[in-house]
Design a protein around this motif. Structure first.
Motif, PDB file in Angstrom:
ATOM      1  N   THR A 171       7.842 -20.626  23.458  1.00 25.22           N
ATOM      2  CA  THR A 171       8.595 -21.855  23.710  1.00 25.22           C
ATOM      3  C   THR A 171      10.094 -21.596  23.749  1.00 25.22           C
ATOM      4  O   THR A 171      10.809 -22.154  24.585  1.00 25.22           O
ATOM      5  CB  THR A 171       8.283 -22.893  22.620  1.00 25.22           C
ATOM      6  OG1 THR A 171       6.874 -23.098  22.547  1.00 25.22           O
ATOM      7  CG2 THR A 171       8.964 -24.215  22.918  1.00 25.22           C
ATOM      8  N   SER A 172      10.570 -20.743  22.869  1.00 24.70           N
ATOM      9  CA  SER A 172      12.010 -20.530  22.726  1.00 24.70           C
ATOM     10  C   SER A 172      12.579 -19.626  23.807  1.00 24.70           C
ATOM     11  O   SER A 172      13.723 -19.807  24.226  1.00 24.70           O
ATOM     12  CB  SER A 172      12.312 -19.928  21.346  1.00 24.70           C
ATOM     13  OG  SER A 172      11.818 -20.766  20.325  1.00 24.70           O
ATOM     14  N   PHE A 173      11.795 -18.648  24.267  1.00 21.32           N
ATOM     15  CA  PHE A 173      12.325 -17.636  25.175  1.00 21.32           C
ATOM     16  C   PHE A 173      12.044 -17.914  26.649  1.00 21.32           C
ATOM     17  O   PHE A 173      12.372 -17.081  27.494  1.00 21.32           O
ATOM     18  CB  PHE A 173      11.743 -16.264  24.829  1.00 21.32           C
ATOM     19  CG  PHE A 173      12.191 -15.738  23.489  1.00 21.32           C
ATOM     20  CD1 PHE A 173      13.236 -16.337  22.809  1.00 21.32           C
ATOM     21  CD2 PHE A 173      11.566 -14.644  22.908  1.00 21.32           C
ATOM     22  CE1 PHE A 173      13.656 -15.866  21.572  1.00 21.32           C
ATOM     23  CE2 PHE A 173      11.989 -14.156  21.679  1.00 21.32           C
ATOM     24  CZ  PHE A 173      13.031 -14.774  21.013  1.00 21.32           C
ATOM     25  N   SER A 174      11.461 -19.028  26.990  1.00 21.32           N
ATOM     26  CA  SER A 174      11.058 -19.287  28.372  1.00 21.32           C
ATOM     27  C   SER A 174      11.981 -20.305  29.027  1.00 21.32           C
ATOM     28  O   SER A 174      12.729 -21.032  28.358  1.00 21.32           O
ATOM     29  CB  SER A 174       9.609 -19.794  28.420  1.00 21.32           C
ATOM     30  OG  SER A 174       9.495 -21.013  27.710  1.00 21.32           O
ATOM     31  N   ASP A 175      11.921 -20.339  30.334  1.00 21.22           N
ATOM     32  CA  ASP A 175      12.648 -21.333  31.119  1.00 21.22           C
ATOM     33  C   ASP A 175      11.913 -22.665  31.018  1.00 21.22           C
ATOM     34  O   ASP A 175      10.749 -22.767  31.420  1.00 21.22           O
ATOM     35  CB  ASP A 175      12.727 -20.866  32.578  1.00 21.22           C
ATOM     36  CG  ASP A 175      13.302 -21.928  33.502  1.00 21.22           C
ATOM     37  OD1 ASP A 175      13.970 -22.851  33.007  1.00 21.22           O
ATOM     38  OD2 ASP A 175      13.081 -21.826  34.722  1.00 21.22           O
ATOM     39  N   PRO A 176      12.535 -23.703  30.479  1.00 23.08           N
ATOM     40  CA  PRO A 176      11.819 -24.979  30.316  1.00 23.08           C
ATOM     41  C   PRO A 176      11.593 -25.736  31.618  1.00 23.08           C
ATOM     42  O   PRO A 176      10.899 -26.757  31.619  1.00 23.08           O
ATOM     43  CB  PRO A 176      12.738 -25.773  29.379  1.00 23.08           C
ATOM     44  CG  PRO A 176      14.096 -25.222  29.645  1.00 23.08           C
ATOM     45  CD  PRO A 176      13.910 -23.769  29.955  1.00 23.08           C
ATOM     46  N   GLY A 177      12.157 -25.254  32.699  1.00 29.01           N
ATOM     47  CA  GLY A 177      12.049 -25.952  33.978  1.00 29.01           C
ATOM     48  C   GLY A 177      13.399 -26.376  34.518  1.00 29.01           C
ATOM     49  O   GLY A 177      13.530 -27.454  35.112  1.00 29.01           O
ATOM     50  N   VAL A 178      14.405 -25.522  34.316  1.00 26.67           N
ATOM     51  CA  VAL A 178      15.771 -25.821  34.769  1.00 26.67           C
ATOM     52  C   VAL A 178      15.808 -25.857  36.288  1.00 26.67           C
ATOM     53  O   VAL A 178      15.264 -24.974  36.963  1.00 26.67           O
ATOM     54  CB  VAL A 178      16.757 -24.778  34.221  1.00 26.67           C
ATOM     55  CG1 VAL A 178      18.151 -25.015  34.781  1.00 26.67           C
ATOM     56  CG2 VAL A 178      16.776 -24.820  32.708  1.00 26.67           C
TER      57      VAL A 178
END
Length: 387
Positions: free
Chosen positions: A85-92
């Motif tokens: 969760t912390s190291f991924s692209d959230p959907g920018v």
């Protein structure tokens, strides 16, 4: 000295706008405020370390050896979901290029027409139809784009995030379309791990209190007391957060939409994304396809950087230094044994050049020097003696 443009290739993540930090050559993407994330990691690792050190040896012998094994598996799953969760692209969403932004501005001006001075221009929105319902797309003045449905601009990361849920400081990242399922699995597994540790802490204290007494047991196991306190105060918030997101998933709704009351306001607008079925909503959110990142963080792009050129420095220095020119032109015209061999051809050439006829310069008239007063007095005295 002149400036020369040097073109070099850089990764796209190095030039991405916003307030994110990248590690591992763009593979890791987080928010800049990561202090609370480190606190979360410390609490989970510290509590589990105390549990494995104090309770697991006793429970594995007197109760079951499966207790530490299951705790270890649950701990690894929690850490994996937290890091995912912390190291991924959230959907920018990428910002508009200058040409695209100019074209969108021209379209908006053409649609709104000329606004009289002193009047507020109309809001920049577009209407789209989703499941027979009109949904408004708002314009982002920072990213210069019309945000897709359910997208919102995060003020902390300074980016538009698709299906924006919220910005979570505990994981150090936004929660959006690409990492929401991992965030939910993190909260759910953390709730189970907290309940698991808290339960077996109580069991450990009760089993040892039968032989040693309650107070003596607390004195012998100070780590258990610390674990119980941490789990007690953490349990309510983590379990409550998991229950809240379970409710949102069953309605196919985001935290941002729930806080704003997007589908439960005065107009009683129905949620166009809900399937009116809890099972279908959960399957879409948790078991839907994994969406790829649209940023292409590790892609290559060309960058022009200025660099100073010093190619004209030797010529300028030679022209500005007359002594160097004099030394070059005052070489002997007749070579001798002291003249280097590499300099003899140039000397012969200079001699031939000197033999060529040249125009004679006109003679310069010689002006007699002015006589000083002392010289005139001596001359007159010598004349008187001669007479």
């Amino acid at each position: 000295m002149s400036a020369v443009m040097i073109t070099r290739k850089v990764r796209k993540w190095e030039k991405l706008p916003g307030k994110n930090t990248f590690c591992c050559d763009g593979r890791v993407m987080m928010a800049r405020q990561k202090g609370v994330f480190y606190l979360t990691l410390f609490l989970i690792v510290g509590t589990c370390s105390l549990f494995f050190a104090f309770e697991c040896p006793y429970l594995a012998v007197h109760l079951s050896p499966a207790i530490p094994v299951f705790a270890a598996l649950l701990f690894l799953f929690v850490i994996a979901m937290l890091l995912r969760t912390s190291f991924s692209d959230p959907g920018v969403l990428p910002r508009a290029l200058p040409e695209e932004a100019t074209f969108i501005e021209m379209e908006i001006e053409a649609a709104n027409g000329n606004v009289p001075a002193g009047q507020r221009p109309p809001p920049r929105i577009r209407n789209v139809q989703i499941n027979n319902q009109i949904v408004k797309l708002k314009y982002c003045y920072t990213c210069k784009i019309f945000r897709p449905p359910r997208a919102s601009h995060c003020s902390i990361c300074d980016n538009c995030v698709d299906r924006f849920d919220h910005h979570c400081p505990w994981v150090g990242n936004c929660v959006g379309k690409r990492n929401y399922r991992y965030f939910y699995m993190f909260t759910l597994s953390l709730s189970l791990l907290t309940i698991y540790i808290f339960t077996f802490d109580i069991v450990h204290v009760v089993m040892r209190s039968v032989d040693n007494g309650f107070l003596n047991t607390l004195k012998e196991t100070p780590g258990t007391v610390l674990e119980v306190l941490v789990c007690f105060f953490t349990l309510w918030s983590v379990v409550g957060l998991t229950g809240f997101h379970t409710y949102l998933i069953s309605l196919n709704q985001t935290t941002n939409e729930d806080i704003k009351g997007s589908w439960s306001g005065k107009n009683r607008v129905q949620n166009p994304y809900s399937h009116k079925n809890i099972f279908k909503n959960c399957c879409e959110v948790l078991c839907g396809p994994a969406f790829p990142s649209v940023l292409d963080r590790r892609g290559l792009m060309q960058e022009d950087s200025p660099a100073s050129s010093t190619s004209a420095a030797p010529s300028s220095s030679s022209s500005s230094n007359p002594m160097s020119q004099t030394m070059k032109t005052t070489a002997p015209l007749i070579p001798n044994e002291h003249t280097p061999d590499d300099a003899k051809p140039s000397i012969a050439a200079s001699a031939e050049k000197s033999d060529s006829p040249k125009e004679e310069d006109p003679p310069t008239p010689q002006v007699p020097p002015l006589a000083s007063p002392e010289t005139e007095a001596d001359a007159s005295l010598a004349k008187d003696k001669a007479q």
